[in-house]
Enzyme design. Structure first.
Site, short mmCIF file in Angstrom:
data_model
loop_
_atom_site.label_atom_id
_atom_site.label_comp_id
_atom_site.label_asym_id
_atom_site.label_seq_id
_atom_site.Cartn_x
_atom_site.Cartn_y
_atom_site.Cartn_z
N HIS A 1 -0.65 0.00 -9.75
CA HIS A 1 -1.37 -0.92 -8.84
C HIS A 1 -1.83 -2.17 -9.58
CE1 HIS A 1 -3.79 -1.16 -4.87
NE2 HIS A 1 -3.60 -2.37 -5.36
N ARG B 1 0.85 -1.19 0.00
CA ARG B 1 0.00 0.00 0.00
C ARG B 1 0.89 1.24 0.00
NH1 ARG B 1 -3.41 -2.79 -1.59
NH2 ARG B 1 -5.39 -3.36 -0.64
P1 NDP Z 1 -1.62 -11.67 4.94
O1 NDP Z 1 -2.62 -11.15 5.91
O2 NDP Z 1 -1.75 -13.07 4.48
O3 NDP Z 1 -0.17 -11.47 5.53
C1 NDP Z 1 0.22 -10.34 6.24
C2 NDP Z 1 1.63 -10.55 6.77
O4 NDP Z 1 2.07 -9.33 7.35
C3 NDP Z 1 1.68 -11.63 7.87
O5 NDP Z 1 2.86 -12.37 7.76
C4 NDP Z 1 1.70 -10.79 9.15
O6 NDP Z 1 2.36 -11.41 10.24
C5 NDP Z 1 2.51 -9.60 8.68
N1 NDP Z 1 2.25 -8.44 9.54
C6 NDP Z 1 1.08 -7.80 9.79
N2 NDP Z 1 1.26 -6.79 10.66
C7 NDP Z 1 2.57 -6.79 10.98
C8 NDP Z 1 3.36 -6.00 11.85
N3 NDP Z 1 2.83 -5.00 12.57
N4 NDP Z 1 4.67 -6.30 11.96
C9 NDP Z 1 5.22 -7.32 11.25
N5 NDP Z 1 4.52 -8.11 10.41
C10 NDP Z 1 3.21 -7.85 10.28
O7 NDP Z 1 -1.67 -10.67 3.69
P2 NDP Z 1 -1.43 -11.00 2.14
O8 NDP Z 1 -0.11 -11.65 2.01
O9 NDP Z 1 -2.61 -11.68 1.57
O10 NDP Z 1 -1.41 -9.52 1.52
C11 NDP Z 1 -0.49 -8.54 1.96
C12 NDP Z 1 -0.86 -7.17 1.40
O11 NDP Z 1 -0.54 -7.08 0.02
C13 NDP Z 1 -2.36 -6.82 1.43
O12 NDP Z 1 -2.76 -6.41 2.72
C14 NDP Z 1 -2.45 -5.72 0.41
O13 NDP Z 1 -2.27 -4.46 1.03
C15 NDP Z 1 -1.29 -5.98 -0.53
N6 NDP Z 1 -1.72 -6.34 -1.88
C16 NDP Z 1 -1.33 -5.55 -2.94
C17 NDP Z 1 -1.70 -5.88 -4.22
C18 NDP Z 1 -1.18 -5.10 -5.37
O14 NDP Z 1 -1.57 -5.37 -6.52
N7 NDP Z 1 -0.28 -4.17 -5.19
C19 NDP Z 1 -2.54 -7.04 -4.50
C20 NDP Z 1 -2.86 -7.82 -3.34
C21 NDP Z 1 -2.48 -7.46 -2.07
P3 NDP Z 1 1.83 -12.79 10.87
O15 NDP Z 1 2.18 -13.86 9.85
O16 NDP Z 1 2.58 -12.92 12.12
O17 NDP Z 1 0.33 -12.63 11.02
C1 OXD Z 2 -5.58 -6.22 -3.04
C2 OXD Z 2 -5.15 -5.26 -4.04
O1 OXD Z 2 -5.42 -5.93 -1.86
O2 OXD Z 2 -5.49 -5.44 -5.21
O3 OXD Z 2 -6.05 -7.31 -3.42
O4 OXD Z 2 -4.46 -4.29 -3.74
#
Ligand code: NDP
Ligand code: OXD
Length: 310
Positions: free
Chosen positions: A273, A225
């Site tokens: 994006h 993000r």
């Molecule tokens: P998940 O919820 O599966 O994973 C999130 C990860 O971040 C977990 O490992 C979590 O830790 C870690 N995390 C969360 N908070 C913290 C913190 N405060 N400190 C350290 N680690 C933290 O998310 P996804 O992998 O499915 O997606 C990640 C992000 O990718 C989405 O939220 C979205 O914003 C972005 N995205 C962007 C897209 C694009 O096209 N640019 C498309 C899709 C997604 P733990 O394992 O311990 O819970």
């Molecule tokens: C998502 C994205 O979070 O597209 O899936 O950014």
């Protein structure tokens, strides 16, 4: 008949989503939201960045399904505090993320960007072979997407570490967790990949202090993000050379406004994006499975943990 409301930020996407979901739910009435429309009495909503008014009047909602992985925009909407939110998990996005990161990384580590310039100058200039140990990659966020990226990059021979909130074991990956191990993670990282969710803990995390902790000639790949980045700090680090390149897919304001310094910066690569795009068939199949589970009174995967914010 049970009703499902489809609502997105753009009318065309809402219509497409309604068609896609109608075919998948023959026993439900799938309704496309339109501005000015009052409540349809929906039991479920399938949404992507919906305007607040799309859900405001839907008092009977029992679950909301996000057509994406990140739920920051949904959690910010008023009136949804009591309604379970389910998000897409992977749904074809993890491999796209890996592809994006490998492309961005190799453009620099293998010199493919350099060869583009040399071709334009008609020059034949082979670089020395890559030394993978010079490109330690650090993945922030080891969830559905970050874990796939970390494993894919490690499979190519790059030294990879990851950072998450909770401890975990991943063969071949050095895993760090929590604020207590953050500096250690940064200090061994030259190529930083951000795949964190946007929460109150992670907003602005890519700032001067983080950048200071990275190895020299760092590379920042932000595919999570835009609000994870303090733009002024990243621009200062790009100008000073501390950050050699930034590959940015997401921005504090999207579309990135005309005239923003990122557009013309020689060390910045921009994509709009698209690092991972929701694949329709996979999204539909996840949502169909989950609504069927809820209809049978079972629990469903992908439930967002509100206390954690993702
Ligand atoms: P998940 O919820 O599966 O994973 C999130 C990860 O971040 C977990 O490992 C979590 O830790 C870690 N995390 C969360 N908070 C913290 C913190 N405060 N400190 C350290 N680690 C933290 O998310 P996804 O992998 O499915 O997606 C990640 C992000 O990718 C989405 O939220 C979205 O914003 C972005 N995205 C962007 C897209 C694009 O096209 N640019 C498309 C899709 C997604 P733990 O394992 O311990 O819970
Ligand atoms: C998502 C994205 O979070 O597209 O899936 O950014």
């Amino acid at each position: 008949m049970t009703k499902i409301l489809v609502a997105t930020a753009r009318a065309g996407d809402t219509q497409r989503g309604q068609k896609l979901m109608s075919g998948a739910f023959p026993d439900f009435e799938v309704v496309a939201w339109a501005p000015g429309r009052s409540s349809v009495g929906a039991k479920y909503a399938i949404v992507w960045s919906p305007p607040a008014e799309a859900l405001r009047e839907e008092g009977g909602l029992q679950a909301v399904f996000n057509l994406g992985a990140g739920v920051d925009h949904l959690l910010a909407l008023p009136g949804l505090a009591e309604i379970p939110i389910y998000r897409l998990e992977d749904a074809g996005m993890a491999r796209q993320m890996s592809e994006y990161v490998i492309h961005a990384l190799a453009s620099i580590s293998r010199g493919f960007d350099f060869y583009d310039h040399e071709q334009a100058r008609g020059q034949w200039v082979p670089l020395a072979g890559i030394r993978y140990d010079e490109w330690p990659v650090g993945v922030m966020g080891l969830g559905k997407l970050g874990m796939h990226v970390a494993n894919s990059v490690a499979a190519l021979g790059y030294p990879v570490a990851g950072w998450a909130r909770s401890p975990k074991t991943m063969p071949g990956i050095e895993v760090h967790h929590g604020r207590g191990q953050f500096v250690q993670f940064l200090n061994r990282t030259r190529v930083l990949v951000n795949l964190l969710p946007l929460t109150s803990d992670t907003r602005g995390i890519i700032n001067a202090e983080l950048i200071h902790g990275l190895k020299p000639q760092a590379i920042v790949i932000n595919i999570a993000r835009g609000a994870h980045v303090v733009d002024a700090d990243l621009l200062a680090a790009l100008d000073s050379g501390k950050v050699q390149a930034a590959i940015l897919d997401v921005f504090n304001e999207e579309p990135l406004p005309a005239g923003h310094p990122y557009w013309a910066h020689p060390r910045v690569r921009i994509t709009p994006h698209v690092a991972a795009i929701t694949l329709e068939a996979e999204a539909r199949s996840q949502i169909v499975t989950r609504i069927s589970q809820l209809e049978r009174g079972e629990s469903a995967d992908g439930l967002v943990q509100r206390e954690a914010g993702y």
